[in-house]
Design a protein around this motif. Sequence first.
Motif, PDB file in Angstrom:
ATOM      1  N   TYR A 140       0.910  -1.092   0.032  1.00 27.80           N
ATOM      2  CA  TYR A 140       0.021   0.158  -0.080  1.00 27.80           C
ATOM      3  C   TYR A 140       0.801   1.246   0.284  1.00 27.80           C
ATOM      4  CZ  TYR A 140      -3.255  -3.511   1.443  1.00 27.80           C
ATOM      5  OH  TYR A 140      -4.047  -4.570   1.569  1.00 27.80           O
ATOM      6  N   PHE A 174       1.017   5.580   0.377  1.00 28.76           N
ATOM      7  CA  PHE A 174       0.317   6.599   0.932  1.00 28.76           C
ATOM      8  C   PHE A 174       0.795   7.889   0.662  1.00 28.76           C
ATOM      9  CE2 PHE A 174      -2.061   4.164   3.969  1.00 28.76           C
ATOM     10  CZ  PHE A 174      -1.596   2.967   4.049  1.00 28.76           C
ATOM     11  N   TYR A 214       1.232  11.703   2.948  1.00 26.44           N
ATOM     12  CA  TYR A 214       1.165  12.327   4.026  1.00 26.44           C
ATOM     13  C   TYR A 214       1.254  13.938   3.865  1.00 26.44           C
ATOM     14  CZ  TYR A 214      -0.307   8.210   7.017  1.00 26.44           C
ATOM     15  OH  TYR A 214      -0.884   7.076   7.599  1.00 26.44           O
ATOM     16  N   PHE A 229      -3.289  12.501   6.757  1.00 28.82           N
ATOM     17  CA  PHE A 229      -3.356  11.402   5.601  1.00 28.82           C
ATOM     18  C   PHE A 229      -4.061  12.207   4.576  1.00 28.82           C
ATOM     19  CE2 PHE A 229      -4.469   7.759   3.684  1.00 28.82           C
ATOM     20  CZ  PHE A 229      -5.783   7.641   3.231  1.00 28.82           C
ATOM     21  N   ARG A 264      -4.294   6.847   0.195  1.00 25.50           N
ATOM     22  CA  ARG A 264      -3.908   5.264   0.234  1.00 25.50           C
ATOM     23  C   ARG A 264      -4.443   4.351  -1.055  1.00 25.50           C
ATOM     24  NH1 ARG A 264      -4.376   1.102   4.498  1.00 25.50           N
ATOM     25  NH2 ARG A 264      -5.223  -0.960   3.346  1.00 25.50           N
ATOM     26  N   PHE A 285       5.012  13.515   2.737  1.00 22.96           N
ATOM     27  CA  PHE A 285       5.677  12.648   2.649  1.00 22.96           C
ATOM     28  C   PHE A 285       4.812  11.574   1.890  1.00 22.96           C
ATOM     29  CE2 PHE A 285       9.046  13.283   5.742  1.00 22.96           C
ATOM     30  CZ  PHE A 285       8.491  14.339   6.524  1.00 22.96           C
ATOM     31  N   ILE A 302       3.695   0.373   2.841  1.00 21.31           N
ATOM     32  CA  ILE A 302       3.703  -0.638   3.696  1.00 21.31           C
ATOM     33  C   ILE A 302       3.347  -1.912   3.130  1.00 21.31           C
ATOM     34  CG2 ILE A 302       0.979  -0.332   4.274  1.00 21.31           C
ATOM     35  CD1 ILE A 302       1.740  -0.733   7.185  1.00 21.31           C
ATOM     36  N   GLN A 342       2.012  -5.947   2.551  1.00 20.48           N
ATOM     37  CA  GLN A 342       0.959  -6.680   3.363  1.00 20.48           C
ATOM     38  C   GLN A 342       1.646  -7.713   4.273  1.00 20.48           C
ATOM     39  OE1 GLN A 342      -2.119  -6.839   2.774  1.00 20.48           O
ATOM     40  NE2 GLN A 342      -2.824  -8.760   3.408  1.00 20.48           N
ATOM     41  N   LEU A 389       4.918   1.792   8.564  1.00 20.04           N
ATOM     42  CA  LEU A 389       5.077   2.457   7.325  1.00 20.04           C
ATOM     43  C   LEU A 389       6.579   2.820   7.075  1.00 20.04           C
ATOM     44  CD1 LEU A 389       2.088   4.932   8.170  1.00 20.04           C
ATOM     45  CD2 LEU A 389       2.320   3.678   5.962  1.00 20.04           C
ATOM     46  N   TYR A 441       6.478   6.028  16.225  1.00 19.33           N
ATOM     47  CA  TYR A 441       7.603   6.533  15.406  1.00 19.33           C
ATOM     48  C   TYR A 441       8.285   7.713  15.976  1.00 19.33           C
ATOM     49  CZ  TYR A 441       4.746   4.381  11.946  1.00 19.33           C
ATOM     50  OH  TYR A 441       4.185   3.169  10.854  1.00 19.33           O
ATOM     51  N   PHE A 473       9.846   4.018  12.171  1.00 21.17           N
ATOM     52  CA  PHE A 473       9.028   3.023  13.040  1.00 21.17           C
ATOM     53  C   PHE A 473       9.743   2.695  14.130  1.00 21.17           C
ATOM     54  CE2 PHE A 473       6.052  -0.325  14.102  1.00 21.17           C
ATOM     55  CZ  PHE A 473       6.935  -1.387  14.514  1.00 21.17           C
ATOM     56  N   THR A 521      -5.275   2.535   7.317  1.00 24.91           N
ATOM     57  CA  THR A 521      -4.681   3.664   7.387  1.00 24.91           C
ATOM     58  C   THR A 521      -4.405   4.133   8.791  1.00 24.91           C
ATOM     59  OG1 THR A 521      -5.909   4.267   5.327  1.00 24.91           O
ATOM     60  CG2 THR A 521      -4.936   6.051   6.659  1.00 24.91           C
ATOM     61  N   GLN A 522      -3.040   4.523   8.848  1.00 21.31           N
ATOM     62  CA  GLN A 522      -2.696   5.080  10.147  1.00 21.31           C
ATOM     63  C   GLN A 522      -2.917   6.533  10.374  1.00 21.31           C
ATOM     64  OE1 GLN A 522       1.474   3.597  11.388  1.00 21.31           O
ATOM     65  NE2 GLN A 522       0.877   1.733   9.858  1.00 21.31           N
ATOM     66  N   TYR A 523      -3.506   6.922  11.711  1.00 20.97           N
ATOM     67  CA  TYR A 523      -3.800   8.232  11.698  1.00 20.97           C
ATOM     68  C   TYR A 523      -2.957   8.977  12.888  1.00 20.97           C
ATOM     69  CZ  TYR A 523      -7.883   7.598   8.676  1.00 20.97           C
ATOM     70  OH  TYR A 523      -8.384   7.258   7.515  1.00 20.97           O
TER      71      TYR A 523
END
Lengths: 114, 116
Positions: free
Chosen positions: A33, A35, A37, A47, A50, A91, A95, A97, A102, B35, B45, B104-106
């Motif tokens: 995936y 992303f 940001y 965010f 994605r 950024f 990521i 699977q 991230l 992070y 991370f 999705t990471q917030y």
Amino acid sequence: AQKVTQAQTEISVVEKEDVTLDCVYETRDTTYYLFWYKQPPSGELVFLIRRNSFDEQNEISGRYSWNFQKSTSSFNFTITASQVVDSAVYFCALIIQGAQKLVFGQGTRLTINP
Amino acid sequence: GAGVSQTPSNKVTEKGKYVELRCDPISGHTALYWYRQSLGQGPEFLIYFQGTGAADDSGLPNDRFFAVRPEGSVSTLKIQRTERGDSAVYLCASSLMLAGVADTQYFGPGTRLTVL
């Protein structure tokens, strides 16, 4: 190991210009995936988008658009008719699977001048 | 609804001291991540929790760093014997877990740690 490269450290344009932020990624995994940001001066990562590795359709959201090309391992981000409020560090991240971390690029600092 | 919150927003400490950084995830998010972001770099991370357990702590730089999430919600990142090189912004993120797929990471606003 995965890697994300954002070769453009800083970009400065005048308001209303179009600008493209480049992102190149490396992974041996077939399912992953991607992303984007945005990190404004306040510091919080916001965010934006994605995409999964099986969906190469380009996406448009208002003035923002994303171009995903597996053939070149790129996931570029274009802002059309830029505005001062678009000024931030952007950024790109990856990521794979089954993993939960991230992997971020170094970021591109975008400055939109009035 | 409320986003990820982190306290304190800023922490200044002296070399050798112990610090604790707190993260409150989005309600209902079972996955929580820490992070670290050094100046001019992308976040790196540190550790990932699924529920109460640390499922992946491979990013913790050494044994001075430790994190807990005792009730599966709030998490605390603990740093012992701080060093000047620990100075950075510590970011927390949370996400849903959907059938084992990373959602999705917030992110929260971060804690800026300065070690003098």
